[in-house]
Design an enzyme around this catalytic site. Structure first.
Site, PDB file in Angstrom:
ATOM      1  N   GLY A  54       0.820  -1.200   0.000  1.00  0.00           N
ATOM      2  CA  GLY A  54       0.000   0.000   0.000  1.00  0.00           C
ATOM      3  C   GLY A  54       0.849   1.243   0.000  1.00  0.00           C
ATOM      4  N   GLU A  70      -0.181   0.644  -6.184  1.00  0.00           N
ATOM      5  CA  GLU A  70       0.745   0.355  -5.087  1.00  0.00           C
ATOM      6  C   GLU A  70       1.019  -1.145  -4.968  1.00  0.00           C
ATOM      7  OE1 GLU A  70       2.623   2.067  -3.077  1.00  0.00           O
ATOM      8  OE2 GLU A  70       1.946   4.105  -3.477  1.00  0.00           O
ATOM      9  N   GLU A 122      11.373  -7.028   0.104  1.00  0.00           N
ATOM     10  CA  GLU A 122      10.984  -8.402  -0.203  1.00  0.00           C
ATOM     11  C   GLU A 122       9.468  -8.462  -0.216  1.00  0.00           C
ATOM     12  OE1 GLU A 122      11.519 -12.826   1.892  1.00  0.00           O
ATOM     13  OE2 GLU A 122      12.409 -11.055   2.828  1.00  0.00           O
TER      14      GLU A 122
END
Length: 151
Positions: A54, A70, A122
């Site tokens: 987000g 996002e 990651e």
């Protein structure tokens, strides 16, 4: 319905710029795959920890577009929004500033392509019963709400 008290109302405008301080709009996506679990990103920047993909809504952008954008930037996933989970507005939800997040549920078209990008070190899927302990922001609450609504 909650009624604002005097302490919860907006403070006086900034004496320098004259503007009121208002919360920043953000989005988060609970990307769920029944076989893989939920997609989380490990943050590169403080606050550190695992988080839902987000970020901030750009000026002139719809929240739905921001959530898809996002999610793609942080995970490499192409997502379809599947619903609105809720709106999270606790002033303490983000230690950097007051944000209000519109949280969507989503499904990935390409779950095998998950890869951290943008400000994510990651990205990976976690089974709902094996979430990491270091979850940033109020995302543990959001995930708990998601799991409660699935049953």
């Amino acid at each position: 319905m909650h009624t604002a008290t005097k302490n919860e109302q907006s403070p006086n405008p900034c004496p320098v710029c004259g503007r009121y301080h208002t919360p920043s709009p953000t989005v988060d996506a609970v990307i769920y795959d029944p076989e893989r679990g939920v997609a989380l990103v490990r943050r590169k920047n403080p606050p550190l920890g695992w988080a839902l993909p987000g970020g901030f809504v750009d000026y002139g952008e719809r929240v739905e577009h921001a959530a898809v954008r996002e999610a793609g930037e942080e995970t490499g996933l192409v997502v379809d929004l599947t619903g609105l989970l809720g709106v999270y507005s606790d002033p303490a939800r983000d230690p950097r500033m007051h944000t209000i997040s519109t949280v969507f549920t989503a499904a990935a078209r390409n779950p095998e392509a998950i890869l951290g990008g943008d400000d994510a070190a990651e990205a990976r899927f976690f089974p709902l019963d094996a979430l990491p302990s270091d979850i940033a922001f109020d995302h543990r609450t959001i995930l708990n709400d998601f799991m409660a609504r699935r049953t």
